[in-house]
Scaffold this motif. Structure first.
Motif, PDB file in Angstrom:
ATOM      1  N   GLU A  44       0.986  -1.118   0.491  1.00  0.00           N
ATOM      2  CA  GLU A  44       0.239  -0.161   0.179  1.00  0.00           C
ATOM      3  C   GLU A  44       0.883   1.232  -0.181  1.00  0.00           C
ATOM      4  O   GLU A  44       0.438   1.933  -0.150  1.00  0.00           O
ATOM      5  CB  GLU A  44      -0.852  -0.060   0.964  1.00  0.00           C
ATOM      6  N   TYR A  45       1.785   1.321   0.733  1.00  0.00           N
ATOM      7  CA  TYR A  45       2.580   2.796   0.425  1.00  0.00           C
ATOM      8  C   TYR A  45       3.492   2.366  -0.663  1.00  0.00           C
ATOM      9  O   TYR A  45       3.834   3.817  -1.005  1.00  0.00           O
ATOM     10  CB  TYR A  45       3.755   2.473   1.982  1.00  0.00           C
ATOM     11  N   LEU A  46       3.602   1.615  -1.386  1.00  0.00           N
ATOM     12  CA  LEU A  46       4.310   1.445  -2.524  1.00  0.00           C
ATOM     13  C   LEU A  46       3.272   2.375  -3.357  1.00  0.00           C
ATOM     14  O   LEU A  46       3.987   3.056  -3.908  1.00  0.00           O
ATOM     15  CB  LEU A  46       5.003   0.172  -3.299  1.00  0.00           C
ATOM     16  N   ALA A  47       2.065   1.876  -3.338  1.00  0.00           N
ATOM     17  CA  ALA A  47       1.226   1.124  -4.331  1.00  0.00           C
ATOM     18  C   ALA A  47       0.883   3.328  -4.297  1.00  0.00           C
ATOM     19  O   ALA A  47       0.170   3.948  -5.202  1.00  0.00           O
ATOM     20  CB  ALA A  47      -0.130   1.153  -4.510  1.00  0.00           C
ATOM     21  N   ALA A  48       0.872   4.125  -3.057  1.00  0.00           N
ATOM     22  CA  ALA A  48       0.521   5.321  -2.859  1.00  0.00           C
ATOM     23  C   ALA A  48       1.837   6.497  -3.083  1.00  0.00           C
ATOM     24  O   ALA A  48       1.506   7.348  -3.257  1.00  0.00           O
ATOM     25  CB  ALA A  48       0.693   5.535  -1.419  1.00  0.00           C
ATOM     26  N   GLN A  49       2.507   5.874  -3.409  1.00  0.00           N
ATOM     27  CA  GLN A  49       4.040   6.775  -4.027  1.00  0.00           C
ATOM     28  C   GLN A  49       4.640   7.437  -3.000  1.00  0.00           C
ATOM     29  O   GLN A  49       4.595   9.023  -3.168  1.00  0.00           O
ATOM     30  CB  GLN A  49       3.709   7.190  -5.225  1.00  0.00           C
ATOM     31  N   LYS A  50       4.369   6.910  -1.838  1.00  0.00           N
ATOM     32  CA  LYS A  50       5.365   7.846  -1.141  1.00  0.00           C
ATOM     33  C   LYS A  50       6.450   7.681  -0.618  1.00  0.00           C
ATOM     34  O   LYS A  50       7.342   8.235   0.055  1.00  0.00           O
ATOM     35  CB  LYS A  50       4.338   7.710   0.328  1.00  0.00           C
TER      36      LYS A  50
END
Length: 346
Positions: free
Chosen positions: A330-336
């Motif tokens: 989820e962290y990756l998908a949010a491009q954080k």
């Protein structure tokens, strides 16, 4: 020998909120004559992994699947006919298991770890001897895990079609794993690197990672012309690592050098095929090239380059555990993130 069971993540079905992901306890896989049992110590995430979980990945994959293509670990057991590896060797996975050398073909493209072959989001995995290579001696497991996907894609972009030369110009887009590894490999080759990003915070990190010039594409939406003006005689860029899909290709075409290479790597910005027209490649006299990671032979060559130049992959500041696997995706998908999101596996 390890315990008879292990933890692994499985994607049962695609879901836009990644609700198909589950952490389970399963039996260890068995080893046959040509197989190698690996105890994973680290995994690195690619945008592809989140796309498979969400059901938006446009290339070969299946469900259920153990996700994540890029893993690093130690050899625990080898089959009776294995010759290249021994117990205790540190290894990384080959992204497309069937792509051993030369050009990729439809079969090889269908053998992606974490797509059609169970991946590295687990404590142990069994792979064919030909599906692994030895890790660089200078890197930790977390660092080594970043190499099979993003770094090898960058290596292919710079060496796969026409090898880069010192003094040439490279443009990388954004601050993901492909961009940062491309920046590092290009600098090691003696190139000048332009990077694009959307924030001053990321621009500072890009300069710290070696970028010679950074363009903020929010402030400079016509960044292609800005990049061209930076090059000697405004001749343009030799190699572009294009991550954004059709949202960025028009600007890449504006700054590519005659006979330069635009490597189409990602689809973060979209995949609308209507704009721009590919006849633009003719008017700019350039190559627009799609690529899909690289071969096992390329991976071996790149490992040698990482050792010889002591290149250390850049990792995001947040490191996840295997139990935090969904949170990591989820962290990756949010491009954080900045560069590579990695997961420590115990």
């Amino acid at each position: 020998m390890a315990s008879a069971t292990m933890k692994q993540w499985t994607i049962d079905h695609p879901d836009k909120d990644m609700e198909g992901l589950r952490l389970e306890e399963v039996s260890l896989p068995s080893v046959s004559d040509y197989d190698v049992l690996v105890k994973f110590e680290a995994a690195a995430l690619n945008y592809r992994d989140a796309a498979i979980a969400k059901g938006t990945f446009p290339f070969a994959h299946k469900y259920p699947i153990v996700p994540v293509s890029d893993g690093a670990g130690v050899v625990i057991e080898v089959g009776s006919r294995v010759r290249e590896f021994s117990q205790g060797d540190r290894v990384i996975t080959v992204f497309n298991q069937g792509h051993q050398y030369g050009d990729i073909d439809p079969y090889a493209a269908s053998t992606g770890v974490g797509g059609t072959i169970d991946g590295c989001f687990r404590q142990f995995g069994v792979y064919s001897e030909s599906g692994l290579v030895k890790s660089p001696k200078n890197l930790t497991a977390l660092e080594s895990s970043t190499l099979p996907g993003a770094a090898l894609t960058s290596w292919n972009a710079l060496y796969g079609l026409r090898p880069i030369k010192a003094g040439q110009w490279v443009l990388v887009q954004g601050t993901g794993g492909v961009a940062i590894s491309g920046l590092q490999l290009a600098k090691a080759a003696g190139a000048t690197v332009i990077a694009t990003t959307s924030s001053e915070e990321k621009a500072t990190k890009l300069r710290a990672s070696g970028a010679d010039h950074v363009i903020n594409y929010r402030d400079q939406p016509n960044w292609g012309e800005v990049a061209r003006r930076l090059t000697p005689g405004q001749a343009g860029i030799d190699y572009i690592l294009d991550i954004g899909g059709t949202n960025t290709l028009d600007q890449s075409l504006k700054c590519i050098k005659m006979e330069g290479i635009i490597n189409l790597i990602g689809f973060l910005g979209g995949s609308d095929q209507s704009q721009p027209g590919f006849l633009d490649a003719l008017s700019h006299i350039c190559t627009v090239r799609g690529l899909y990671v690289g071969s096992r032979a390329m991976l071996k060559d790149m490992v040698q380059a990482f050792e010889a130049n002591n290149i250390r992959p850049v990792l995001d500041s947040k490191v996840f555990t295997l139990e935090q696997g969904k949170e990591a995706l989820e962290y990756l998908a949010a491009q954080k993130h900045f560069s590579k999101v990695v997961v420590k596996i115990d």
